[in-house]
Design a protein around this motif. Structure first.
Motif, short mmCIF file in Angstrom:
data_model
loop_
_atom_site.label_atom_id
_atom_site.label_comp_id
_atom_site.label_asym_id
_atom_site.label_seq_id
_atom_site.Cartn_x
_atom_site.Cartn_y
_atom_site.Cartn_z
N SER A 38 53.62 23.79 38.28
CA SER A 38 53.38 24.56 39.63
C SER A 38 53.21 26.03 39.39
CB SER A 38 54.85 24.35 40.56
OG SER A 38 56.00 24.47 39.75
N ASP A 39 54.14 26.37 38.32
CA ASP A 39 54.19 27.65 38.09
C ASP A 39 52.64 28.20 37.53
OD1 ASP A 39 56.61 27.88 38.65
OD2 ASP A 39 57.34 28.14 36.57
N PHE A 40 52.17 27.18 36.91
CA PHE A 40 50.81 27.56 36.21
C PHE A 40 49.52 27.57 37.41
CE2 PHE A 40 46.53 26.05 34.47
CZ PHE A 40 46.47 27.16 33.38
N ASP A 41 49.87 26.71 38.26
CA ASP A 41 48.93 26.85 39.60
C ASP A 41 49.22 28.09 40.27
OD1 ASP A 41 47.94 24.27 38.72
OD2 ASP A 41 49.39 23.32 40.34
N LYS A 42 50.47 28.61 40.54
CA LYS A 42 50.63 30.04 41.20
C LYS A 42 50.01 31.05 40.39
CE LYS A 42 54.96 28.49 43.42
NZ LYS A 42 56.51 28.44 43.39
N TYR A 43 50.24 30.81 38.95
CA TYR A 43 49.57 32.03 38.02
C TYR A 43 48.01 32.22 38.36
CZ TYR A 43 48.03 34.39 34.07
OH TYR A 43 47.36 35.25 33.01
N LEU A 44 47.40 31.11 38.31
CA LEU A 44 45.86 30.87 38.43
C LEU A 44 45.45 31.49 39.88
CD1 LEU A 44 44.64 27.53 37.35
CD2 LEU A 44 44.67 29.73 36.19
N GLU A 45 46.30 31.11 40.85
CA GLU A 45 46.08 31.73 42.06
C GLU A 45 46.11 33.37 42.42
OE1 GLU A 45 44.80 30.28 44.75
OE2 GLU A 45 45.01 28.13 44.18
N GLY A 46 47.25 33.83 41.46
CA GLY A 46 47.57 35.20 41.63
C GLY A 46 46.35 35.74 40.61
N PHE A 47 46.15 34.89 39.42
CA PHE A 47 45.06 35.79 38.64
C PHE A 47 43.72 35.82 39.55
CE2 PHE A 47 43.61 35.84 33.83
CZ PHE A 47 42.83 36.83 34.20
N ASN A 48 43.41 34.88 40.17
CA ASN A 48 42.25 34.82 41.07
C ASN A 48 42.31 35.88 42.07
OD1 ASN A 48 39.74 33.60 42.26
ND2 ASN A 48 40.94 32.96 44.15
N TYR A 49 43.50 36.23 42.77
CA TYR A 49 43.34 37.17 43.73
C TYR A 49 43.33 38.65 43.12
CZ TYR A 49 45.58 39.90 47.74
OH TYR A 49 45.69 40.75 48.54
N LYS A 50 43.92 38.70 42.15
CA LYS A 50 43.69 40.01 41.16
C LYS A 50 42.34 40.29 40.90
CE LYS A 50 43.44 40.76 37.15
NZ LYS A 50 43.46 40.80 35.62
N GLU A 51 41.35 39.26 40.44
CA GLU A 51 40.10 39.56 40.27
C GLU A 51 39.23 39.83 41.33
OE1 GLU A 51 38.22 39.44 37.15
OE2 GLU A 51 40.73 39.30 36.29
N GLU A 52 39.54 39.29 42.56
CA GLU A 52 38.94 39.33 43.83
C GLU A 52 39.34 40.83 44.27
OE1 GLU A 52 40.08 36.70 46.45
OE2 GLU A 52 38.79 34.87 45.71
N LEU A 53 40.63 41.31 44.03
CA LEU A 53 40.90 42.79 44.35
C LEU A 53 40.04 43.59 43.52
CD1 LEU A 53 44.78 42.44 45.16
CD2 LEU A 53 42.70 42.86 46.74
N LYS A 54 39.90 43.40 42.31
CA LYS A 54 39.10 44.27 41.21
C LYS A 54 37.71 44.28 41.75
CE LYS A 54 38.34 44.75 36.17
NZ LYS A 54 38.46 43.94 35.06
#
Length: 437
Positions: free
Chosen positions: A256-272
């Motif tokens: 579950s933590d890894f899935d949350k990490y991926l979602e956060g990483f994806n959101y960061k890349e979109e913001l970038k």
């Protein structure tokens, strides 16, 4: 005649198993009197049967509905359908043994269902009842069950999801070290007992490692690799280049933590990416969001116009070429008149000569005179290579007495223009001579 009785019949006279053709008495019906051809020819008689009774010749080697289906095969087909049920053509063909499942299905469907002929053999209601088609069970693809040594099996590292095992377990032969170990209550050698217990501890740690690896495969959804790939397509634009490195460290955190990490990483890349777009807008002088839509539209139109092929750049590069200018003007006139395809001759791009080579300090430079230095620099030839080529040509000229340009080109495998310049220079210097003939 078409016989519908039991398969195994015996002769009343000699008690042997009957084979077609054989004789059936038309008078003695209870019980039925059956005779082989030999007993019938001998005129067999008993208390109830006489040789002058009416008789029938029984054989089933003739066709009923189709030429390649005999009456015996028809009887076997109907009996097999009654036993196995309609639709189990593999089992039906196994009972007939002379026909394939496809032939049995086609013949039964054609002759008994789609085009039934009259009269058909009557079946007692309890003996034959049509059965529904069998239910074909297909193995589920989730979890997948790939064949051994297949590409999917290799991708899953040989993991068998249905059994929750690997084809080759971690430390696969560790059990061989324990096959001869026995523990006794009163062990005399303490050191040997400690070695045995240590071996058992090693085996227990191996089992724990195997369990840990299987748990990782199940917990992180690595069983169904295709399903995982479909799930990861959501991050194709942002995290695609990061997925393989991240997959190696996913076991360090819970799923579950890894899935949350991926979602956060994806959101960061979109913001970038959004920040990069805003920076691009600011660099082009845009300060309000309503202007961005117009800017994107104009940007796409500029890129489309830039992708179109035109000769303006060629005309600017060759402005002194009258032919190129005329060609460009003719094309523009044709396009303005609505002609889409106009043959235009592209101006040839003049070949730029390479600059002279700086040979100062190169190997063999001190052995050259001023004329040779000028030649090597203009021809872009290394002094050491020049000295080697010169010695080859001079030696060949002394050997033959003269030297032609074709011979020089055969001896020196370099550019033909450089060979010609070198050949003419040596001729002018009198180092070699050309055949006068």
């Amino acid at each position: 005649m078409f016989e519908e009785e039991d398969d195994y019949k015996t002769c009343l006279g000699c008690n042997t198993t009957l084979s077609e053709p054989y004789i059936r008495c038309g008078v003695c019906m209870t019980p039925t009197t059956l005779l082989c051809l030999h007993c019938f020819a001998q005129g067999f008689e008993n208390d109830s049967h006489y040789s002058n009774h009416d008789y029938e010749i029984i054989k089933t080697d003739f066709a009923l509905f189709e030429d390649h289906w005999t009456a015996a095969e028809e009887s076997d087909l109907l009996k097999a359908v009654s036993d196995c049920g309609l639709g189990n053509w593999a089992d039906i063909a196994a009972q007939i043994s002379s026909k394939s499942p496809e032939e049995c299905e086609r013949h039964y469907t054609h002759c008994y269902i789609n085009h039934p002929a009259t009269p058909l053999p009557a079946f007692p209601e309890p003996e034959f009842q049509p059965k529904p088609l069998p239910i074909v069970f297909k193995l589920s693809d989730d979890p997948p069950r790939p064949l051994e040594s297949s590409a999917l099996c290799i991708e899953m590292a040989g993991y068998m999801a249905a059994r929750s095992e690997f084809t080759s377990e971690h430390d696969n032969f560790v059990e061989l070290d324990l096959r001869n170990i026995t523990l006794e209550e009163n062990e005399e050698d303490i050191l040997e007992e400690q070695l045995k217990l240590a071996a058992l501890q090693v085996y227990q740690s191996c089992l724990m490692e195997r369990h840990r690896r299987k748990r990782i495969v199940r917990s992180y959804g690595l069983i169904n690799y295709k399903k995982l790939s479909v799930h990861e397509r959501r991050f194709e634009k942002t995290l695609r280049r990061y997925m393989d490195p991240l997959r190696a460290v996913m076991r360090l955190v819970p799923p579950s933590d890894f899935d949350k990490y991926l979602e956060g990483f994806n959101y960061k890349e979109e913001l970038k990416r959004e920040v990069e777009h805003l920076q691009e807008f600011r660099e082009n002088g845009l300060t309000q969001l309503r202007h961005m839509k117009v800017y994107n539209h104009l940007k796409l139109r500029r890129e489309l116009e830039r992708s179109k092929r035109h000769m303006l750049s060629d005309i600017l590069d060759h402005i002194q070429d009258e032919t190129a200018c005329q060609s460009w003007l003719q094309k523009q006139a044709a396009l303005s008149n609505g002609v889409k395809y106009f043959p235009v001759t592209h101006p040839s791009v003049p070949r730029k000569s390479a600059p002279p080579l700086d040979i100062v300090g190169l190997p063999g430079f001190e052995k050259l005179n001023e004329e040779e230095k000028e030649l090597c620099s203009s021809v872009r030839l290394v002094p050491e290579a020049y000295n080697e080529f010169k010695s080859i040509l001079v030696a060949e000229c002394k050997k033959v007495g003269s030297l032609k340009l074709a011979q020089a080109r055969a001896l020196i495998k370099i550019d033909v223009n450089k060979t010609r310049r070198l050949y003419d220079f040596l001729l002018s210097q009198g180092v070699i001579r050309k055949d006068s003939i």
